[in-house]
Design an enzyme around this catalytic site. Structure first.
Site, PDB file in Angstrom:
ATOM      1  CB  CYS A   1      52.238   9.507  72.441  1.00 60.60           C
ATOM      2  SG  CYS A   1      51.109   8.340  73.241  1.00 60.60           S
TER       3      CYS A   1
ATOM      4  CG  HIS B   1      52.053  12.814  76.230  1.00 60.71           C
ATOM      5  ND1 HIS B   1      51.813  13.305  74.970  1.00 60.71           N
ATOM      6  CD2 HIS B   1      51.467  11.590  76.289  1.00 60.71           C
ATOM      7  CE1 HIS B   1      51.095  12.423  74.294  1.00 60.71           C
ATOM      8  NE2 HIS B   1      50.872  11.379  75.067  1.00 60.71           N
TER       9      HIS B   1
END
Length: 484
Positions: free
Chosen positions: A329, A427
């Site tokens: 991310c 994630h």
């Protein structure tokens, strides 16, 4: 319909864990129960089925209730993006960023969202199990409170007060907290739970007797100190290490000021063949097999900190020596050429040079991408599932070698031409046994043992419910929950 609230004398007193335990315990009794946290401040969040964002603790509590996470379970989520400000998320959607003064004025609006969510949940479930935030006795935060007694007063619900005896001063915490509450708030506290006790309970009994006599309120029980729970830590990074095998993979996670979703690394912390180390300010990055750049709520600021600490040079040296590197991310965004923030979403508008290790650039946009996804990790055609929470749009030639082929037809992330660097927006990358094993093999670990992280979490939720049954006054709990 009944609402019961758990408040704590301090942060990390055990509120999240106790609510999780009570949810599963009630479910075992055949009682429909739903978790609820009016306001949460955390950088660890989960994505709901409808593409909203809530605190990860509420997602775990939903699992304890065997429910899908829903934005009504955590209607107000604050994600700090500076020392004085935070992104404000209402019903799963980011509405704005505010400093503390502006948010204080906004609380009345936030309270309406809280009460609307609670009303919907209480109409749908027999018991709403509520978690407070921090302490209800913070004098400077009591005006306009929506997270603790302000909420309890608004919905007229009883409260259990929990304190952590392992910190020391448990009786001062409990009595002091009670003394700082108003008379009506004191009356809401129906009993105490003492958490994380080690030793002979007989030695504690005189103190418990004194507490009950001093306050006129019962001690519902004393929960033992448990060292090997595998549930995500919501606030701090859990650095506990278990026993490891002789041959392990050394994994380093540099901890930057605005690290987010550090729960990504819980499966690695639990893996018997992984030596996971979090490296903080003032610490050099040691030799390792794998470095992982985590998510960040302030990518440009954390990039500056990474360089200031000399970690950019350490990462370059790590790659020269053949080590592997993953960016997740915000970490993905740092690995590129530039990060542009034309709207000033993370501070002053502008651009920052990335580490330049992958040929792409990222533009931060106001619209956040929130979705649960599944697909295939291209390293070994291994199944992978996870979730996206990001505001950036990344483009560039490096994306022509994607890390993940998603089931919806999109591609995610990138793998460097030499195979040393992997970048992804996903994630939860290590939670699946296939994807975790594939990534560990890619990083150099042979004969990887598969672990079922979901099964470990489910087992621990059951253990928590066992502790409620064994150590707490279940008759009084049933009464407080309106259960016959």
């Amino acid at each position: 319909m009944t609402t019961l609230m758990v408040q704590g004398t301090t942060s990390d007193a055990g509120k999240s864990t106790l609510v999780t335990a009570l949810c599963r315990w009630l479910l075992r009794q055949g009682v429909g129960v739903v978790p609820f946290k009016p306001q949460n401040m955390a950088l660890n969040s989960a994505v709901t089925a409808d593409g909203g964002e809530i605190g990860r603790a509420q997602a775990v509590q939903a699992q304890a209730c065997r429910l899908a996470p829903h934005t009504d379970m955590n209607p107000v989520l604050l994600k700090p993006n500076s020392d004085t400000g935070a992104q404000v998320i209402i019903h799963g959607r980011a509405v704005t960023s505010m400093n503390a003064v502006a948010y204080h004025d906004y609380k009345a609006t936030a309270m309406q969202a809280v009460l609307a969510s609670h009303q919907r949940l209480s109409a749908a479930y027999p018991v709403v199990m509520v978690e407070g935030a921090g302490s209800p006795a913070e004098i400077n935060l009591r005006a306009g409170d929506i997270a603790n007694m302000g909420f309890a007063e608004a919905v007229d619900c009883p409260v259990i007060l929990v304190a952590d005896i392992n910190r020391g001063g448990v009786f001062a915490h409990l009595v002091g907290t009670l003394e700082l509450l108003s008379p009506s708030e004191q009356a809401r506290v129906k009993g105490f739970v003492i958490n994380r006790f080690r030793g002979d309970i007989a030695l504690l009994q005189p103190g418990l007797d004194w507490l009950e006599q001093r306050t006129g309120k019962p001690v519902l029980g004393v929960l033992p100190y448990v060292t090997d729970l595998h549930l995500e830590a919501e606030d701090g990074i859990d650095v506990r290490q278990g026993a490891k095998l002789a041959r392990v993979l050394k994994v380093i996670v540099p901890v930057l000021p605005r690290i987010s979703n550090h729960t990504d690394f819980d499966p690695l912390r639990l893996h018997p063949q992984v030596d996971l180390q979090f490296i903080g300010p003032g610490q050099p990055i040691p030799a390792a097999d794998l470095i992982i750049l985590p998510g960040s709520k302030s990518v440009r600021g954390d990039l500056a900190q990474l360089r200031e600490r000399g970690w950019d040079k350490a990462i370059e040296r790590h790659l020269r020596y053949g080590g592997k590197l993953i960016g997740i991310c915000g970490g993905l965004q740092m690995l590129g050429r530039q990060v542009h923030d034309p709207l000033g979403l993370e501070g002053a508008a502008g651009s920052s040079q990335g580490l330049g290790l992958l040929d792409y650039a990222t533009v931060l946009e106001a619209e956040k991408q929130l979705r649960n996804v599944a697909g295939t990790l291209n390293l070994e055609a291994a199944a992978v599932a996870g979730y996206e929470i990001h505001a950036g749009v990344t483009s560039g030639p490096a994306l022509e070698r994607p890390a993940v082929q998603l089931a919806d037809g999109r591609c995610d992330g990138a793998v460097s031409a030499d195979g040393q660097i992997l970048a992804t927006y996903l994630h939860g990358l290590f939670e699946g046994s296939q994807s975790c094993a594939a990534l560990l093999r890619w990083a150099g670990l042979e004969d990887v043992q598969a672990i079922d992280y979901e099964a470990l979490r489910e087992r621990d939720i059951e253990r928590l419910a066992d502790l409620v049954e064994k150590h707490l006054d279940t008759a009084l709990l049933r009464q407080l929950c309106g259960v016959a």
